[in-house]
Design a protein around this motif. Structure first.
Motif, PDB file in Angstrom:
ATOM      1  N   ILE A 100       0.851  -1.186   0.000  1.00 31.86           N
ATOM      2  CA  ILE A 100       0.000   0.000   0.000  1.00 31.86           C
ATOM      3  C   ILE A 100       0.886   1.235   0.000  1.00 31.86           C
ATOM      4  O   ILE A 100       1.585   1.532   0.967  1.00 31.86           O
ATOM      5  CB  ILE A 100      -0.930   0.022   1.231  1.00 31.86           C
ATOM      6  N   GLY A 101       0.884   1.934  -1.119  1.00 32.97           N
ATOM      7  CA  GLY A 101       1.714   3.122  -1.274  1.00 32.97           C
ATOM      8  C   GLY A 101       1.781   3.521  -2.731  1.00 32.97           C
ATOM      9  O   GLY A 101       1.034   3.002  -3.569  1.00 32.97           O
TER      10      GLY A 101
ATOM     11  N   ASP B  21      -0.959   6.124  -5.747  1.00 36.27           N
ATOM     12  CA  ASP B  21      -1.016   5.638  -4.374  1.00 36.27           C
ATOM     13  C   ASP B  21      -2.317   4.865  -4.166  1.00 36.27           C
ATOM     14  O   ASP B  21      -3.406   5.429  -4.208  1.00 36.27           O
ATOM     15  CB  ASP B  21      -0.940   6.837  -3.416  1.00 36.27           C
TER      16      ASP B  21
ATOM     17  N   PHE C 276      -3.530   3.599  -1.581  1.00 34.19           N
ATOM     18  CA  PHE C 276      -4.200   3.879  -0.312  1.00 34.19           C
ATOM     19  C   PHE C 276      -5.522   4.597  -0.580  1.00 34.19           C
ATOM     20  O   PHE C 276      -6.580   4.201  -0.097  1.00 34.19           O
ATOM     21  CB  PHE C 276      -3.284   4.732   0.566  1.00 34.19           C
TER      22      PHE C 276
ATOM     23  N   TYR D   5      -8.233   2.325  -2.269  1.00 33.69           N
ATOM     24  CA  TYR D   5      -8.984   1.474  -1.337  1.00 33.69           C
ATOM     25  C   TYR D   5      -9.968   2.290  -0.500  1.00 33.69           C
ATOM     26  O   TYR D   5     -11.103   1.852  -0.255  1.00 33.69           O
ATOM     27  CB  TYR D   5      -8.020   0.721  -0.422  1.00 33.69           C
TER      28      TYR D   5
ATOM     29  N   GLY E 293      -4.518  -3.821   4.619  1.00 33.57           N
ATOM     30  CA  GLY E 293      -3.500  -3.163   3.816  1.00 33.57           C
ATOM     31  C   GLY E 293      -2.172  -3.125   4.553  1.00 33.57           C
ATOM     32  O   GLY E 293      -2.105  -2.742   5.724  1.00 33.57           O
TER      33      GLY E 293
ATOM     34  N   LEU F  78       1.075  -1.233   4.732  1.00 36.64           N
ATOM     35  CA  LEU F  78       1.647   0.055   4.345  1.00 36.64           C
ATOM     36  C   LEU F  78       3.132  -0.107   4.026  1.00 36.64           C
ATOM     37  O   LEU F  78       3.877  -0.745   4.763  1.00 36.64           O
ATOM     38  CB  LEU F  78       1.462   1.068   5.476  1.00 36.64           C
TER      39      LEU F  78
ATOM     40  N   ARG G 290      -1.476   7.190   8.637  1.00 39.50           N
ATOM     41  CA  ARG G 290      -2.163   6.383   7.625  1.00 39.50           C
ATOM     42  C   ARG G 290      -2.998   5.285   8.283  1.00 39.50           C
ATOM     43  O   ARG G 290      -4.111   4.992   7.838  1.00 39.50           O
ATOM     44  CB  ARG G 290      -1.167   5.775   6.641  1.00 39.50           C
ATOM     45  N   ARG G 291      -2.467   4.691   9.316  1.00 35.18           N
ATOM     46  CA  ARG G 291      -3.264   3.689  10.012  1.00 35.18           C
ATOM     47  C   ARG G 291      -4.502   4.316  10.644  1.00 35.18           C
ATOM     48  O   ARG G 291      -5.600   3.746  10.587  1.00 35.18           O
ATOM     49  CB  ARG G 291      -2.424   2.988  11.094  1.00 35.18           C
TER      50      ARG G 291
ATOM     51  N   GLY H 230      -6.864   5.086   7.832  1.00 37.67           N
ATOM     52  CA  GLY H 230      -7.011   4.009   6.857  1.00 37.67           C
ATOM     53  C   GLY H 230      -7.784   2.814   7.361  1.00 37.67           C
ATOM     54  O   GLY H 230      -7.470   1.672   6.986  1.00 37.67           O
TER      55      GLY H 230
ATOM     56  N   ALA I  21      -5.860  -0.619   7.175  1.00 36.88           N
ATOM     57  CA  ALA I  21      -4.425  -0.488   6.915  1.00 36.88           C
ATOM     58  C   ALA I  21      -3.678  -0.603   8.235  1.00 36.88           C
ATOM     59  O   ALA I  21      -3.249   0.386   8.827  1.00 36.88           O
ATOM     60  CB  ALA I  21      -4.136   0.845   6.234  1.00 36.88           C
TER      61      ALA I  21
END
Length: 561
Positions: free
Chosen positions: A232-233, A240, A242, A245, A260, A262, A279-280, A283, A290
């Protein structure tokens, strides 16, 4: 077995059930209601839960089992390849070039020709040349990634647009294959792909979204109901994913359950940890979470970038000076793993060579010493070569072995590009699934699609037989030497392989409380097979077809007659 008296929306009768809680199917029927399994019982009991509105599914001697979960897959990349210049169905140089020429002719407005799916073993020495592409597309730049994602094939115009020539140095994490005078020959390995890739126009967000949905439909047709996206990136040629999704999760078009992983940027250090934490935090939407971090510690054996404890051999069988790459310096790896583990991330390692495996295990050992045991459920993927001294360490550290079983067989890439350069001793330690199982290591399973087929039954076939299915493109018709089992002492039983693809992968995805087995109270994520593979010879496992796939009791795939 368990049951309730709730009226069933759907019942499955007339076959057997592999619940994932034992080593063999059981004679039972299953009822589901409101997206949940409500009964696993005898057929009379289950039929009593049906009324006129209940969908009665006759298994007709087939097998019902938990939905497959792919623990290492790249659906956005695979979907974009499906929608682009897709070479995955061809197995000759002429076939590749015809496909490229046809795609270019069909897309006259494309500034670049993008796609991939070619296999190294088709080309002499594993390396296609720019002149091959120049002959069919001389007027536009072309860049095509190979099927394993660790190399790319480009034409002359692509190198010129990127400013890559004989004076361009190799990056520290990759290699430009060259002609005798230093001019790029046409193949880029590992990090060298970025030299050209950064100039390739990104797929648009809409294209990437379409790729994800196309991939999802294909996975549903193979019985896959959940997966872990191992990358994921943002990557060259791909936006991207991310955001791709998140969009699909918010609008409800993501129907599978997805974890996901990362991407850990190997060109940076600990300064990226706050970004991963953010991001977590943002996400976890709908069926997308994520919560894992992907660390790629080495490359692959075929291009000599997998990290090995001892050097590769040359064509004459003599030791070289090359032992492969460690993309992350082991000291930094230990620090990163310790801090990621402390923050509650799962760590998903790419560790293919025996040195990379040891470096990953050493890092996990350090994290456990610093942080104590926890439920983060770290896992190492690929595991082509594992030192015998490291087998037991997986179980000791609570690390799962994430296997891509389809690779554990004789085929040209193995026999021509790998075994001769590993030597007999190391070659005999490849894909040690049986040793890992016997050591009490938790096995989980994935495909690494688009690197290889996402068909779980093909992966199960190889895990059990250690031969490539006759239908697979690598060895059509099971021609010699592909028919010879590859290290058969490392084979799994059918139940072990299916469990890895169901309950094992559900565990690694932290979905085991709700999925991965057929038990009352769990989500009705289920697959109907056209036969019971336990009742057929193991050589026929790959012939098994998916007839129906359900997620939360909703039919997401039905085979046409």
């Amino acid at each position: 077995m368990g049951t309730t008296s709730q009226r069933a929306d759907t019942v499955f009768v007339g076959g057997r059930v592999f619940t994932g809680t034992g080593s063999a199917p059981i004679d039972a029927a299953v009822a589901i209601a409101d997206g949940v399994i409500t009964a696993v019982a005898d057929e009379t009991t289950v039929r009593s839960l049906a009324d006129a509105s209940t969908d009665v599914v006759d298994l007709a001697g087939g097998l019902l089992l938990p939905g497959f979960q792919d623990a290492h897959v790249h659906p956005v990349v695979a979907g974009l390849q499906m929608l682009g210049c897709d070479l995955s169905e061809e197995r000759t140089i002429a076939g590749y070039l015809e496909t490229v020429a046809a795609y270019a002719a069909q897309h006259p407005g494309a500034a670049w020709i993008r796609g991939g799916g070619w296999s190294m073993d088709v080309f002499p020495g594993g390396m296609p040349t720019r002149s091959m592409l120049d002959a069919v597309v001389p007027d536009r730049p072309v860049m095509l990634t190979n099927r394993d994602g660790h190399g790319a094939w480009a034409n002359t115009l692509a190198f010129e647009r990127a400013g890559v020539d004989r004076d361009t140095p190799d990056p520290v994490d990759g290699r430009i294959e060259r002609e005798p005078d230093g001019t790029p020959a046409g193949t880029l390995q590992e990090g060298a792909m970025d030299l050209v890739g950064r100039h390739v126009p990104l797929a648009t967000p809409d294209e990437a979204h379409a790729g994800l949905l196309a991939a999802q439909e294909h996975l549903f047709s193979l019985g896959v109901t959940a997966w872990q996206d191992a990358m994921i990136g943002a990557f060259p040629g791909t936006p991207d994913n991310f955001g791709v999704y998140l969009r699909a999760a918010r609008e409800g078009t993501l129907r599978a359950r997805v974890v996901g992983a990362l991407w850990w940027d190997r060109e940076r250090g600990m300064e990226q940890l706050p970004e991963l934490l953010e991001r977590r935090r943002t996400g976890q939407v709908g069926r997308f979470n994520a919560t894992s971090v992907k660390i790629m510690q080495d490359g692959i054996a075929e291009n000599f970038t997998a990290g090995m404890l001892e050097p590769y051999l040359d064509a004459c069988g003599c030791a070289t000076a090359n032992s492969g790459l460690s993309f992350i310096e082991p000291g930094l790896l230990k620090e990163a793993v310790r801090e990621l583990d402390r923050e509650g991330f799962q760590i998903h390692f790419h560790a293919l060579g025996d040195r990379a495996v040891r470096e990953a295990l050493n890092a996990l050992e350090g994290a456990r010493g610093a942080n104590g045991a926890n439920d983060n459920r770290h896992h190492l993927a690929h595991l082509q070569v594992v030192s015998p001294q490291d087998i037991a360490r997986f179980a000791e550290l609570g690390a799962a072995a994430n296997i891509q079983a389809l690779w554990a067989a004789h085929e040209p890439q193995m026999d021509e590009l790998t075994i001769p350069f590993l030597g007999p001793e190391r070659a005999a330690r490849q894909y040690p699934f049986g040793d890992l199982q016997r050591a009490g290591v938790r096995l989980v399973a994935g495909s690494d699609w688009s690197v290889s087929s996402p068909n779980p039954m093909w992966g199960v076939h190889v895990a059990v037989n250690r031969t490539v299915p006759a239908e697979a493109p690598d060895c059509p018709g099971q021609a010699e030497p592909c028919a010879a089992p590859f290290l058969p002492e490392q084979a799994l039983t059918l139940a072990q392989a299916l469990t890895a693809y169901t309950a094992g992968s559900a565990w690694i995805n932290h979905l085991d409380e709700y999925t991965g087995t057929v038990e009352a109270g769990k989500y009705a994520d289920l697959v109907v097979l056209d036969r019971d593979p336990f009742a057929h010879p193991s050589q026929e496992i790959a012939d098994t077809q998916v007839l129906r796939t359900y997620i939360g009791g909703q039919l997401v795939f039905a085979a046409t007659a």
